[in-house]
Write a protein that holds these residues in place. Structure first.
Motif, mmCIF file in Angstrom:
data_model
loop_
_atom_site.group_PDB
_atom_site.id
_atom_site.type_symbol
_atom_site.label_atom_id
_atom_site.label_comp_id
_atom_site.label_asym_id
_atom_site.label_seq_id
_atom_site.Cartn_x
_atom_site.Cartn_y
_atom_site.Cartn_z
ATOM 1 N N VAL A 32 0.853 -1.183 0.000
ATOM 2 C CA VAL A 32 0.000 0.000 0.000
ATOM 3 C C VAL A 32 0.891 1.236 0.000
ATOM 4 C CG1 VAL A 32 -1.961 -1.117 1.133
ATOM 5 C CG2 VAL A 32 -0.252 0.008 2.524
ATOM 6 N N HIS A 33 0.459 2.258 -0.737
ATOM 7 C CA HIS A 33 1.297 3.448 -0.884
ATOM 8 C C HIS A 33 0.434 4.648 -1.219
ATOM 9 C CE1 HIS A 33 4.914 5.722 -1.827
ATOM 10 N NE2 HIS A 33 5.621 4.690 -1.440
ATOM 11 N N GLY A 34 0.805 5.797 -0.690
ATOM 12 C CA GLY A 34 0.131 7.040 -1.041
ATOM 13 C C GLY A 34 0.603 7.511 -2.408
ATOM 14 N N GLY A 35 -0.321 7.838 -3.275
ATOM 15 C CA GLY A 35 0.013 8.253 -4.636
ATOM 16 C C GLY A 35 0.725 9.590 -4.713
ATOM 17 N N ASP A 36 0.519 10.459 -3.716
ATOM 18 C CA ASP A 36 1.178 11.764 -3.699
ATOM 19 C C ASP A 36 2.260 11.835 -2.623
ATOM 20 O OD1 ASP A 36 -0.429 12.540 -5.764
ATOM 21 O OD2 ASP A 36 -1.656 13.931 -4.608
ATOM 22 N N ASP A 37 2.816 10.688 -2.273
ATOM 23 C CA ASP A 37 3.893 10.608 -1.289
ATOM 24 C C ASP A 37 5.125 11.292 -1.859
ATOM 25 O OD1 ASP A 37 5.938 9.854 0.452
ATOM 26 O OD2 ASP A 37 5.226 7.806 0.650
ATOM 27 N N THR A 38 5.659 12.286 -1.142
ATOM 28 C CA THR A 38 6.869 12.974 -1.594
ATOM 29 C C THR A 38 8.103 12.507 -0.832
ATOM 30 O OG1 THR A 38 6.486 14.814 -0.071
ATOM 31 C CG2 THR A 38 5.600 15.033 -2.308
ATOM 32 N N LEU A 39 7.930 11.624 0.166
ATOM 33 C CA LEU A 39 9.069 11.099 0.910
ATOM 34 C C LEU A 39 9.596 9.814 0.279
ATOM 35 C CD1 LEU A 39 7.845 11.702 4.563
ATOM 36 C CD2 LEU A 39 9.403 13.093 3.215
ATOM 37 N N CYS A 40 8.699 8.953 -0.151
ATOM 38 C CA CYS A 40 9.058 7.701 -0.826
ATOM 39 C C CYS A 40 8.306 7.661 -2.149
ATOM 40 C CB CYS A 40 8.672 6.486 0.013
ATOM 41 S SG CYS A 40 9.530 6.382 1.584
ATOM 42 N N ASP A 41 9.023 7.558 -3.220
ATOM 43 C CA ASP A 41 8.435 7.582 -4.548
ATOM 44 C C ASP A 41 7.508 6.389 -4.758
ATOM 45 O OD1 ASP A 41 7.913 7.652 -7.293
ATOM 46 O OD2 ASP A 41 9.952 8.258 -7.792
ATOM 47 N N PRO A 42 6.259 6.632 -5.165
ATOM 48 C CA PRO A 42 5.342 5.515 -5.429
ATOM 49 C C PRO A 42 5.891 4.524 -6.463
ATOM 50 C CG PRO A 42 4.123 7.574 -5.358
ATOM 51 C CD PRO A 42 5.591 7.923 -5.300
ATOM 52 N N GLU A 43 6.779 4.964 -7.325
ATOM 53 C CA GLU A 43 7.373 4.047 -8.308
ATOM 54 C C GLU A 43 8.167 2.934 -7.628
ATOM 55 O OE1 GLU A 43 9.463 5.970 -11.485
ATOM 56 O OE2 GLU A 43 7.781 7.313 -11.903
ATOM 57 N N GLN B 77 2.346 9.232 5.204
ATOM 58 C CA GLN B 77 1.855 8.685 6.467
ATOM 59 C C GLN B 77 0.348 8.460 6.323
ATOM 60 O OE1 GLN B 77 2.797 6.963 9.179
ATOM 61 N NE2 GLN B 77 4.325 8.507 9.639
ATOM 62 N N LEU B 78 -0.048 7.265 5.910
ATOM 63 C CA LEU B 78 -1.458 7.022 5.624
ATOM 64 C C LEU B 78 -2.345 7.224 6.844
ATOM 65 C CD1 LEU B 78 -1.047 3.988 3.206
ATOM 66 C CD2 LEU B 78 -1.591 6.351 2.609
ATOM 67 N N VAL B 79 -1.819 6.990 8.051
ATOM 68 C CA VAL B 79 -2.629 7.238 9.254
ATOM 69 C C VAL B 79 -2.784 8.729 9.513
ATOM 70 C CG1 VAL B 79 -2.089 5.033 10.350
ATOM 71 C CG2 VAL B 79 -0.663 7.035 10.844
ATOM 72 N N GLY B 80 -2.004 9.563 8.858
ATOM 73 C CA GLY B 80 -2.106 11.016 8.997
ATOM 74 C C GLY B 80 -3.133 11.636 8.069
ATOM 75 N N GLU B 81 -3.806 10.801 7.299
ATOM 76 C CA GLU B 81 -4.836 11.259 6.373
ATOM 77 C C GLU B 81 -6.127 11.562 7.127
ATOM 78 O OE1 GLU B 81 -4.894 11.543 2.921
ATOM 79 O OE2 GLU B 81 -2.747 11.170 2.813
ATOM 80 N N PRO B 82 -7.071 12.260 6.486
ATOM 81 C CA PRO B 82 -8.405 12.407 7.082
ATOM 82 C C PRO B 82 -9.021 11.029 7.333
ATOM 83 C CG PRO B 82 -8.132 13.899 5.219
ATOM 84 C CD PRO B 82 -6.929 12.994 5.238
ATOM 85 N N GLU B 83 -9.912 10.958 8.310
ATOM 86 C CA GLU B 83 -10.450 9.674 8.748
ATOM 87 C C GLU B 83 -11.065 8.836 7.632
ATOM 88 O OE1 GLU B 83 -9.808 8.233 11.722
ATOM 89 O OE2 GLU B 83 -8.605 10.048 11.922
ATOM 90 N N GLU B 84 -11.740 9.458 6.673
ATOM 91 C CA GLU B 84 -12.340 8.662 5.589
ATOM 92 C C GLU B 84 -11.269 7.959 4.753
ATOM 93 O OE1 GLU B 84 -12.190 12.993 4.206
ATOM 94 O OE2 GLU B 84 -12.913 11.965 5.992
ATOM 95 N N ASN B 85 -10.109 8.584 4.591
ATOM 96 C CA ASN B 85 -9.013 7.943 3.873
ATOM 97 C C ASN B 85 -8.401 6.813 4.702
ATOM 98 O OD1 ASN B 85 -9.453 9.772 1.840
ATOM 99 N ND2 ASN B 85 -7.546 10.893 2.125
ATOM 100 N N VAL B 86 -8.224 7.069 6.003
ATOM 101 C CA VAL B 86 -7.691 6.035 6.898
ATOM 102 C C VAL B 86 -8.623 4.824 6.882
ATOM 103 C CG1 VAL B 86 -7.135 5.455 9.294
ATOM 104 C CG2 VAL B 86 -6.476 7.691 8.370
ATOM 105 N N ASP B 87 -9.925 5.080 6.977
ATOM 106 C CA ASP B 87 -10.899 3.988 6.951
ATOM 107 C C ASP B 87 -10.819 3.209 5.644
ATOM 108 O OD1 ASP B 87 -11.739 4.736 9.468
ATOM 109 O OD2 ASP B 87 -13.555 5.761 8.761
ATOM 110 N N LYS B 88 -10.647 3.895 4.526
ATOM 111 C CA LYS B 88 -10.544 3.239 3.218
ATOM 112 C C LYS B 88 -9.314 2.330 3.174
ATOM 113 C CE LYS B 88 -10.802 2.592 -1.301
ATOM 114 N NZ LYS B 88 -11.236 1.243 -1.613
ATOM 115 N N VAL B 89 -8.155 2.857 3.536
ATOM 116 C CA VAL B 89 -6.912 2.081 3.484
ATOM 117 C C VAL B 89 -6.985 0.883 4.426
ATOM 118 C CG1 VAL B 89 -4.426 2.106 3.935
ATOM 119 C CG2 VAL B 89 -5.498 4.038 2.752
#
Length: 127
Positions: free
Chosen positions: A55-66, A91-103
């Motif tokens: 699992v990976h955030g698509g707009d992650d600027t710390l670790c490249d999704p590639e 940090q997927l847990v740092g997302e808004p709750e609806e995103n955290v719930d989705k992941v």
């Protein structure tokens, strides 16, 4: 540079308030060791043979999704799943709750489906 790990301000404040939290850049030796370990892990992606969920955030600027896509592509596992979440950060847990719930819902569903499949398949020595 703004913290690109936590979108939700109260989550960012909580993470920064941890006693061992630091916003300082890593020391050179730490950065060198991190690079060494990353290179070692990347050279061994094909050795991953167990079921794999990435699992990976698509707009992650710390670790490249590639890099997540490369792990998924090169992993030796026949059972592998890649989930890249558009618009989400590192940090997927740092997302808004609806995103955290989705992941976490997707992760839980993946575990449940794999547990059900394992329970339905007789293991070695079972009849």
């Amino acid at each position: 540079m703004p913290d690109r790990s936590f979108k939700v301000p109260w989550k960012r404040a909580l993470a920064v308030a941890r006693p061992r939290s630091t916003m300082a850049p890593p020391r050179a030796a730490t950065a060198r060791e991190l690079l060494r370990v990353c290179c070692e892990v990347q050279s061994r992606f094909q050795e991953v043979e167990l079921p794999l969920l990435v699992v990976h955030g698509g707009d992650d600027t710390l670790c490249d999704p590639e890099c997540a896509e490369e792990l998924h592509r090169r992993a030796g596992s026949e059972d592998k799943t890649l989930r890249v979440y558009p618009g989400m950060w590192h940090q997927l847990v740092g997302e808004p709750e609806e995103n955290v719930d989705k992941v976490f819902g997707d992760v839980l569903d993946w575990f449940k489906s794999h547990a059900a499949a394992a329970a339905a398949t007789p293991g070695e020595g079972q009849q």
